[in-house]
Write an enzyme that holds these catalytic residues in place. Structure first.
Site, mmCIF file in Angstrom:
data_model
loop_
_atom_site.group_PDB
_atom_site.id
_atom_site.type_symbol
_atom_site.label_atom_id
_atom_site.label_comp_id
_atom_site.label_asym_id
_atom_site.label_seq_id
_atom_site.Cartn_x
_atom_site.Cartn_y
_atom_site.Cartn_z
ATOM 1 N N HIS A 383 51.333 -25.629 39.231
ATOM 2 C CA HIS A 383 50.244 -24.835 38.676
ATOM 3 C C HIS A 383 49.227 -25.730 37.986
ATOM 4 C CE1 HIS A 383 48.565 -21.619 35.805
ATOM 5 N NE2 HIS A 383 48.120 -21.365 37.015
ATOM 6 N N HIS A 384 47.967 -25.584 38.372
ATOM 7 C CA HIS A 384 46.858 -26.297 37.744
ATOM 8 C C HIS A 384 45.844 -25.289 37.239
ATOM 9 C CE1 HIS A 384 47.338 -30.305 40.225
ATOM 10 N NE2 HIS A 384 48.269 -30.173 39.284
ATOM 11 N N GLU A 385 45.985 -24.820 36.009
ATOM 12 C CA GLU A 385 44.924 -24.004 35.408
ATOM 13 C C GLU A 385 43.917 -24.979 34.804
ATOM 14 O OE1 GLU A 385 44.027 -20.501 35.052
ATOM 15 O OE2 GLU A 385 42.312 -21.675 34.369
ATOM 16 N N HIS A 453 43.154 -19.387 42.517
ATOM 17 C CA HIS A 453 42.713 -18.231 41.714
ATOM 18 C C HIS A 453 41.340 -18.515 41.101
ATOM 19 C CE1 HIS A 453 46.395 -15.542 41.328
ATOM 20 N NE2 HIS A 453 46.579 -16.353 42.358
ATOM 21 N N GLU A 454 40.609 -17.425 40.826
ATOM 22 C CA GLU A 454 39.201 -17.515 40.398
ATOM 23 C C GLU A 454 38.431 -18.440 41.353
ATOM 24 O OE1 GLU A 454 41.660 -18.444 37.972
ATOM 25 O OE2 GLU A 454 41.930 -16.319 37.545
ATOM 26 N N GLU A 472 42.799 -15.691 45.108
ATOM 27 C CA GLU A 472 42.682 -14.445 44.350
ATOM 28 C C GLU A 472 41.319 -13.865 44.758
ATOM 29 O OE1 GLU A 472 43.928 -12.939 39.955
ATOM 30 O OE2 GLU A 472 42.578 -14.648 40.032
ATOM 31 N N GLU A 478 47.773 -8.256 38.104
ATOM 32 C CA GLU A 478 47.763 -8.596 36.674
ATOM 33 C C GLU A 478 46.989 -7.563 35.841
ATOM 34 O OE1 GLU A 478 46.077 -12.501 36.814
ATOM 35 O OE2 GLU A 478 44.035 -11.778 36.923
HETATM 36 C C1 NOJ Z 1 44.470 -15.906 35.896
HETATM 37 C C2 NOJ Z 1 45.290 -15.843 37.141
HETATM 38 O O1 NOJ Z 1 44.830 -14.862 38.016
HETATM 39 C C3 NOJ Z 1 46.725 -15.574 36.765
HETATM 40 O O2 NOJ Z 1 47.516 -15.406 37.917
HETATM 41 C C4 NOJ Z 1 47.237 -16.698 35.905
HETATM 42 O O3 NOJ Z 1 48.504 -16.359 35.443
HETATM 43 C C5 NOJ Z 1 46.320 -16.928 34.690
HETATM 44 N N1 NOJ Z 1 44.969 -17.004 35.072
HETATM 45 C C6 NOJ Z 1 46.666 -18.219 33.971
HETATM 46 O O4 NOJ Z 1 46.418 -19.320 34.795
#
Ligand code: NOJ
Length: 680
Positions: A383-385, A453-454, A472, A478
Site C-alpha cells: 500500500h502506497h498512500e 485509488h483516487e 477506484e 467505503e
Molecule cells: C481512500 C481509499 O479509497 C481507501 O480504500 C483507503 O483505505 C484510504 N484512502 C486510505 O488510503
C-alpha cells in the site's frame, strides 16, 4: 492503407467510404461501420472541420465542430483545406491476459483526413476516425512540423451535438471531490453544467449513447461542458496555470468515443475503448495474475482499527498474520495491509509529505510477514498512500517498488486522498496523467500490479499495461462506513455498470456480511447480503476484495460463493437491465466451464425471469443459488439469504425473487458432458 489525393467536384464511394465536394463551401468524406449501420460524415464547413454520426440512417450526432485552439497558432477562426485522405479497415481478434472477455474482436473501418491550415502558419492536423458496428472514435494527430515544437493547447473545440435534448446519467466535475466519488444523477441535459465521462445518454427513440475517451496519454482528460440543451463541448482539465496541454509535434490526442447501444447492455459489452488502445507493450506478462484478496481495511473505515500507531493500530505483524491464516484457509491470493508505514499520524490527507514508502512502523515486520505469507501461499498486497504529495512519492518510487519486489510483493494499492496533487494540480490534468503513467511504468519494471485509488479515470490503458489491474474512481463500499448521507443508495450499483464501469475495472470492494455496525449513526450498507454476493459478478475487477472482517465470514454458508467466484472471465452477457432499476449479468469463468450469474435491484423488490439459454446445450449444470430469504429487505432484514442447489440446463428458466435492495448470485457448475438424450 489506401492513400488518396483529393480532387474537387468528385464523388467517390468505395467499400463503405464516400467523398463528395462542393467547390465553394463544403467538402465531405464519409466512412461507415463494417455492417453499415453506423456512419460518420466528416465535412469542412467554410474551412472548419465538423463531423456527424448516424445509426441506421438516423442522426445520432448533428454536425459538430472539431479542433483545438493552440496558442499563437490557431483559434476558432482558423480555416483548413483537405490535402488528402486515407482509408483502411481491420478485422482481427486479440487475446486479453485477463478481463471480461478472453478474446476481443477489433472490426472497424478507418478514415484519416490530412488537413492543412489555409492561412497563418499553415499548420498540419490529421483527424483519424474508426467506425465500429457499435459506434465510433476519433482522435487528432499533429505530424512533425517545424513550427509546432512547443504547442500550448488552450482549448479543445470538439462538440457533441444531439438532435434532441436527451436524458443523461452524470456526475459533476470537481464540485464534490476531485476523483469521481459522486452518486450518478439522471436529468435532462439542460439541468447539467460540466460533467465527467463516461456520460450515458438515453434518447427519446430508445438508444443508449456513452461518450468517453480512450488512451489518455500525456494529455488532459476530457470533460463535457454544456453549451445548450442539445450540445456539449469538450472541456479539458487545466494545469494550475490555466494551460490545458503542453505538447511537441508529433503528438496525438486521446480518442473521443461514442458508443451507440440499442439496449443498456450493449454499452457494457462494447470493447471499443480497449480496441482504441495500443497492444500490450510488456514483453513478459506471466507475472500478472488476477487475484482475490482480503485486507486490513474495512476495520479502519469502521474505526475498529487505525492506520496510524496506537492501541488500535491495524497493520501489526500479529494481525496481518491472522489475516494471512484466514486467506490461506479460504483460497484467497492476497492480504492488503494499510497503515504499515510511517506517515499516517497527523493530517496525512492535507500534508502527505511525511509518508515513507520503505520504513515500516515498529510493530509491522515486513520480513517476518512476507516469509510467513510465502509459506502459506499468500502474497502481501502493498500500500502506497501518498496524500497527493506527488514529489515525495516520486522521490521514493524506485526504492518503494524495489523493496516490495524484494519481499515478493507483486501488487500495490496506491492512493491520492487530497483535493489536489502536489498542492495545486488536478488528478485528471496532464500533470496527473503524467504522474500516474510514471507510477505504472515504474511498477511494471518491478513486476508489480497496480490498484490505483483516487485515480484519473480509466481509458483502457490496461490493454497496453496489463499491470493496471483496477482503479477506484467511483463511489465505493467505503461510503457505506462513514458517509454522512447514509451510504450508497440501493440504486447506485444498478447505475454503475452503465456509467463508471465503462471506464474499466473498479475496486469497489464488495462482500459485506455484517450490517450491524455504527461508525457513523444511520450509515450502513444499503443492500441485502445476497446483493453483496451478486456484486462479484456485476462489478468487474481482476483484483477483487472480500471486504468484510474475517470474523464476519467465518462459518457463514454464503461465504462459499465468495470463495468460489472468479475474478477474470472468458465471456460476459447482460441478460436484462434498466439503468437505475435492475441488471442481470452472466459471466463465464476464464479457467473452467462454470458460469456465474448476478442479478441486482434498486430499492424496489422485483421478480426477474432468468433464461439460461446461454449455457452450453450439451451440458447439464448444478445451480448453486444464493437468493434473498423470505422477508429479506435491505432496511429491516438484510442478512436473510436462501441457499439452494438443483440441476438445470440451457432450456431452464428460473424466477428470481429479489427483495428491496436485494439480489441473487448463482454458480453454475457443469456436470458430465451429456448429449441431450442423456447418453454420455
Ligand atoms: C481512500 C481509499 O479509497 C481507501 O480504500 C483507503 O483505505 C484510504 N484512502 C486510505 O488510503
Amino acid at each position: 492503407m489506401k492513400n488518396r489525393l483529393l480532387s474537387f467536384g468528385y464523388l467517390l464511394v468505395i467499400s463503405g467510404l464516400s467523398i463528395s465536394c462542393n467547390r465553394q463551401l463544403m467538402q465531405q468524406v464519409q466512412v461507415s461501420s463494417p455492417d453499415n449501420s453506423v456512419k460518420v460524415i466528416f465535412s469542412l464547413e467554410e474551412g472548419k472541420p465538423h463531423y456527424m454520426m448516424t445509426k441506421n440512417g438516423n442522426k445520432v450526432i448533428e454536425p459538430s465542430a472539431m479542433g483545438f485552439e493552440i496558442m499563437n497558432h490557431t483559434d476558432s477562426l482558423t480555416r483548413y483545406k483537405i490535402l488528402s485522405y486515407e482509408e483502411d479497415s481491420k478485422k482481427e481478434t486479440w487475446e486479453q491476459p485477463w478481463g471480461e472477455f478472453k478474446y476481443i474482436e477489433d472490426w472497424h473501418n478507418e478514415l484519416i483526413i490530412h488537413l492543412k491550415e489555409k492561412g497563418g502558419k499553415k499548420m498540419l492536423m490529421d483527424i483519424h476516425f474508426r467506425v465500429f458496428n457499435d459506434g465510433a472514435g476519433f482522435r487528432y494527430t499533429f505530424p512533425e512540423q517545424s513550427d509546432l515544437d512547443s504547442a500550448i493547447i488552450e482549448d479543445e473545440l470538439t462538440q457533441f451535438t444531439f438532435p434532441a435534448e436527451h436524458q443523461v446519467w452524470w456526475i459533476p466535475v470537481h464540485a464534490e471531490n476531485s476523483y469521481y466519488e459522486s452518486l450518478y444523477r439522471k436529468s435532462s441535459i439542460s439541468q447539467t453544467d460540466t460533467i465527467n465521462t463516461p456520460a450515458t445518454f438515453e434518447t427519446s427513440d430508445g438508444l443508449f449513447l456513452a461518450i468517453h475517451e480512450a488512451n489518455l496519454t500525456d494529455f488532459a482528460s476530457m470533460t463535457l461542458k454544456k453549451r445548450s440543451p442539445k450540445q456539449y463541448v469538450s472541456q479539458l482539465i487545466p494545469w494550475s496555470n490555466g494551460v490545458k496541454v503542453y505538447a511537441k509535434a508529433p503528438f496525438k490526442s486521446p480518442w473521443r468515443t461514442i458508443i451507440i447501444g440499442e439496449k443498456p447492455g450493449d454499452l457494457v459489452t462494447s470493447t471499443m475503448m480497449l480496441n482504441l488502445n495500443d497492444p500490450c507493450i510488456l514483453e513478459d506478462v506471466s507475472w500478472i495474475e488476477p487475484s482475490k484478496y482480503i485486507g486490513i481495511w474495512w476495520g479502519m473505515h469502521l474505526n475498529k482499527y487505525t492506520w496510524g500507531q496506537g492501541p488500535k493500530h491495524g497493520a501489526t505483524t500479529k494481525n496481518v498474520m491472522k489475516y494471512i491464516d484466514f486467506a490461506s484457509k479460504n483460497g484467497f491470493d492476497g492480504v492488503l495491509a494499510e497503515g504499515w508505514n510511517f506517515g499516517w499520524d497527523g493530517k496525512w490527507w492535507i500534508d502527505g509529505t511525511k509518508f515513507s514508502f520503505t520504513k515500516s512502523y515498529p510493530d509491522f515486520n515486513m520480513e517476518e510477514i512476507t516469509s510467513y505469507a510465502a509459506v502459506k501461499n499468500i502474497r502481501l498486497i502493498g500500500h502506497h498512500e501518498t496524500g497527493g504529495a506527488v514529489s515525495n512519492y516520486e522521490n521514493q518510487l524506485e526504492e518503494g517498488f524495489a523493496q516490495y519486489h524484494h519481499y515478493g510483493v507483486n501488487a500495490v494499492k496506491t492512493g491520492y486522498v487530497n483535493k489536489y496533487l502536489a498542492g495545486k494540480e488536478w488528478h485528471d490534468s496532464q500533470f496527473g496523467v503524467r504522474h500516474y503513467r510514471k507510477v505504472l511504468e515504474t511498477a511494471a519494471k518491478y513486476h508489480i500490479m497496480i490498484d490505483n485509488h483516487e485515480p484519473v479515470k480509466g481509458t483502457g490503458l490496461q490493454r497496453t499495461y496489463p499491470n493496471l489491474m483496477t482503479q477506484e474512481g467511483g463511489r465505493g463500499q467505503e461510503y457505506n462506513a462513514w458517509s454522512p448521507d447514509g451510504g450508497n443508495p440501493p440504486s447506485h450499483t444498478t447505475i454503475l455498470p452503465f456509467t463508471r464501469m465503462l471506464a474499466g475495472p473498479f475496486d469497489f470492494t464488495p462482500g459485506i456480511f455484517n450490517f450491524n455496525y455504527s461508525a457513523v449513526k444511520g450509515t450502513r450498507v444499503n443492500t441485502t447480503l445476497a446483493k453483496q454476493l451478486a456484486l462479484y459478478v456485476i462489478l468487474f475487477s481482476p483484483q477483487q476484495m472480500a471486504a468484510d472482517l474475517p470474523e464476519n465470514y467465518a462459518g457463514h454458508p454464503a461465504f462459499e460463493f465468495i470463495r468460489k467466484v472468479p475474478c477474470t472471465w472468458s465471456d460476459t452477457k447482460v441478460l436484462n437491465a434498466e439503468i437505475g432499476k435492475f441488471v442481470t449479468m452472466a459471466r463465464k469463468d476464464r479457467n473452467s466451464d462454470e458460469w456465474y450469474v448476478g442479478s441486482i435491484t434498486n430499492e424496489e423488490a422485483r421478480t426477474i425471469e432468468l433464461d439460461l439459454s446461454f449455457l452450453d446445450q450439451n451440458k447439464d449444470y448444478r445451480a448453486e443459488t444464493y437468493t434473498d430469504g423470505e422477508g429479506a429487505d435491505y432496511r429491516s432484514d438484510p442478512e436473510k439469504v436462501k441457499i439452494v442447489s438443483f440441476e438445470v440446463n440451457s432450456d431452464s428458466k428460473l424466477k428470481l425473487d429479489l427483495a428491496a435492495g436485494g439480489g441473487a448470485a448463482i454458480r453454475l457448475i457443469p456436470l458430465q458432458e451429456l448429449t441431450r438424450d442423456g447418453s454420455l
